[in-house]
Scaffold this motif. Structure first.
Motif, short mmCIF file in Angstrom:
data_model
loop_
_atom_site.label_atom_id
_atom_site.label_comp_id
_atom_site.label_asym_id
_atom_site.label_seq_id
_atom_site.Cartn_x
_atom_site.Cartn_y
_atom_site.Cartn_z
N UNK A 1 -0.08 22.14 -11.82
CA UNK A 1 0.56 23.42 -11.51
C UNK A 1 -0.24 24.29 -10.56
N UNK A 2 -1.41 23.81 -10.14
CA UNK A 2 -2.19 24.51 -9.11
C UNK A 2 -1.89 23.96 -7.71
N UNK A 3 -1.07 22.93 -7.63
CA UNK A 3 -0.64 22.39 -6.34
C UNK A 3 0.50 23.26 -5.84
N UNK A 4 0.41 23.69 -4.58
CA UNK A 4 1.49 24.50 -4.00
C UNK A 4 2.80 23.74 -4.15
N UNK A 5 3.86 24.42 -4.52
CA UNK A 5 5.19 23.83 -4.65
C UNK A 5 5.22 22.70 -5.69
N UNK A 6 4.45 22.83 -6.77
CA UNK A 6 4.34 21.81 -7.80
C UNK A 6 5.68 21.45 -8.43
N UNK A 7 6.61 22.42 -8.48
CA UNK A 7 7.90 22.16 -9.12
C UNK A 7 8.72 21.12 -8.38
N UNK A 8 8.49 20.97 -7.08
CA UNK A 8 9.28 20.04 -6.26
C UNK A 8 8.71 18.62 -6.28
N UNK A 9 7.57 18.41 -6.89
CA UNK A 9 6.94 17.09 -6.88
C UNK A 9 7.59 16.16 -7.91
N UNK B 1 0.84 -1.18 0.00
CA UNK B 1 0.00 0.00 0.00
C UNK B 1 0.88 1.25 0.00
N UNK B 2 0.59 2.16 -0.89
CA UNK B 2 1.36 3.40 -0.98
C UNK B 2 1.02 4.33 0.16
N UNK B 3 2.01 5.06 0.58
CA UNK B 3 1.78 6.11 1.56
C UNK B 3 1.51 7.39 0.81
N UNK B 4 0.63 8.21 1.35
CA UNK B 4 0.26 9.46 0.71
C UNK B 4 0.66 10.64 1.57
N UNK B 5 0.94 11.74 0.90
CA UNK B 5 1.21 13.01 1.56
C UNK B 5 0.13 13.98 1.12
N UNK B 6 -0.36 14.78 2.05
CA UNK B 6 -1.38 15.77 1.73
C UNK B 6 -0.71 17.03 1.21
N UNK B 7 -1.17 17.48 0.05
CA UNK B 7 -0.69 18.71 -0.58
C UNK B 7 -1.85 19.67 -0.70
N UNK B 8 -1.58 20.94 -0.54
CA UNK B 8 -2.61 21.95 -0.75
C UNK B 8 -2.36 22.67 -2.06
N UNK B 9 -3.39 23.31 -2.54
CA UNK B 9 -3.28 24.08 -3.77
C UNK B 9 -4.51 24.94 -3.94
N UNK B 10 -4.58 25.60 -5.09
CA UNK B 10 -5.73 26.45 -5.34
C UNK B 10 -5.59 27.26 -6.61
N UNK B 11 -6.48 28.20 -6.76
CA UNK B 11 -6.51 29.05 -7.94
C UNK B 11 -5.53 30.22 -7.78
N UNK B 12 -5.45 31.06 -8.79
CA UNK B 12 -4.50 32.17 -8.82
C UNK B 12 -4.79 33.23 -7.75
N UNK B 13 -6.06 33.56 -7.57
CA UNK B 13 -6.41 34.63 -6.62
C UNK B 13 -6.53 34.14 -5.18
N UNK B 14 -6.54 32.81 -4.98
CA UNK B 14 -6.61 32.25 -3.64
C UNK B 14 -8.01 32.01 -3.12
N UNK B 15 -9.01 32.33 -3.91
CA UNK B 15 -10.39 32.12 -3.45
C UNK B 15 -10.73 30.64 -3.34
N UNK B 16 -10.17 29.82 -4.22
CA UNK B 16 -10.39 28.37 -4.21
C UNK B 16 -9.16 27.70 -3.62
N UNK B 17 -9.38 26.86 -2.61
CA UNK B 17 -8.28 26.10 -1.99
C UNK B 17 -8.74 24.66 -1.83
N UNK B 18 -7.79 23.74 -2.01
CA UNK B 18 -8.10 22.32 -1.90
C UNK B 18 -6.93 21.59 -1.26
#
Length: 131
Positions: free
Chosen positions: A98-106, A1-18
């Motif tokens: 590219x909407x995931x925070x720190x997407x370049x490091x993934x 079973x794979x282990x998962x890490x929770x990543x946050x992200x959102x839209x350009x203006x910050x109104x949408x976050x996930x």
């Protein structure tokens, strides 16, 4: 079973976050269908259980076309589609890489997906939204 890490992200203006739970290394789809090609959308498909909308449901607007199967959700303020329900995996979500925070490091592998010939290729994505 794979282990998962929770990543946050959102839209350009910050109104949408996930939040999205992802393994240490994962695949993203670079689709050439009409909407992905025009918007440059490269996305990771996940089961609904690994995606959580934290804020912004009230600022999302939805666009559908053709079969209406895909539910493209955009921020009404900045126009960014940070996630959507893909036609191929209506029981999951496609999160824009590219909407995931720190997407370049993934650690990702970019897969070319021939969405212009969707019917012939969609089955290759079917397992991506399963737990």
């Amino acid at each position: 079973m794979s282990e998962f890490t929770t990543h946050q992200g959102g839209c350009h203006c910050g109104a949408v976050r996930f939040e999205v739970d992802l393994p240490a290394a994962f695949e993203v789809e670079d689709c050439n269908c009409s909407i992905c090609a025009m918007s440059g959308n490269i996305h990771v498909i996940v089961p609904a259980s690994r995606f959580r909308l934290l804020q912004g449901a009230d600022v999302l607007t939805e666009y559908t076309f053709n079969t209406g199967g895909a539910k493209h959700r955009f921020c009404r303020t900045c126009g960014i589609k940070s996630f959507y329900v893909p036609r191929s995996n209506q029981d999951g979500f496609a999160v824009t890489w590219r909407c995931i925070d720190n997407w370049q490091a993934l650690d990702v592998t970019v897969n070319a997906f021939d969405g212009q010939n969707w019917e012939a290729n969609a089955a290759a994505l079917a397992q991506k939204s399963k737990d």
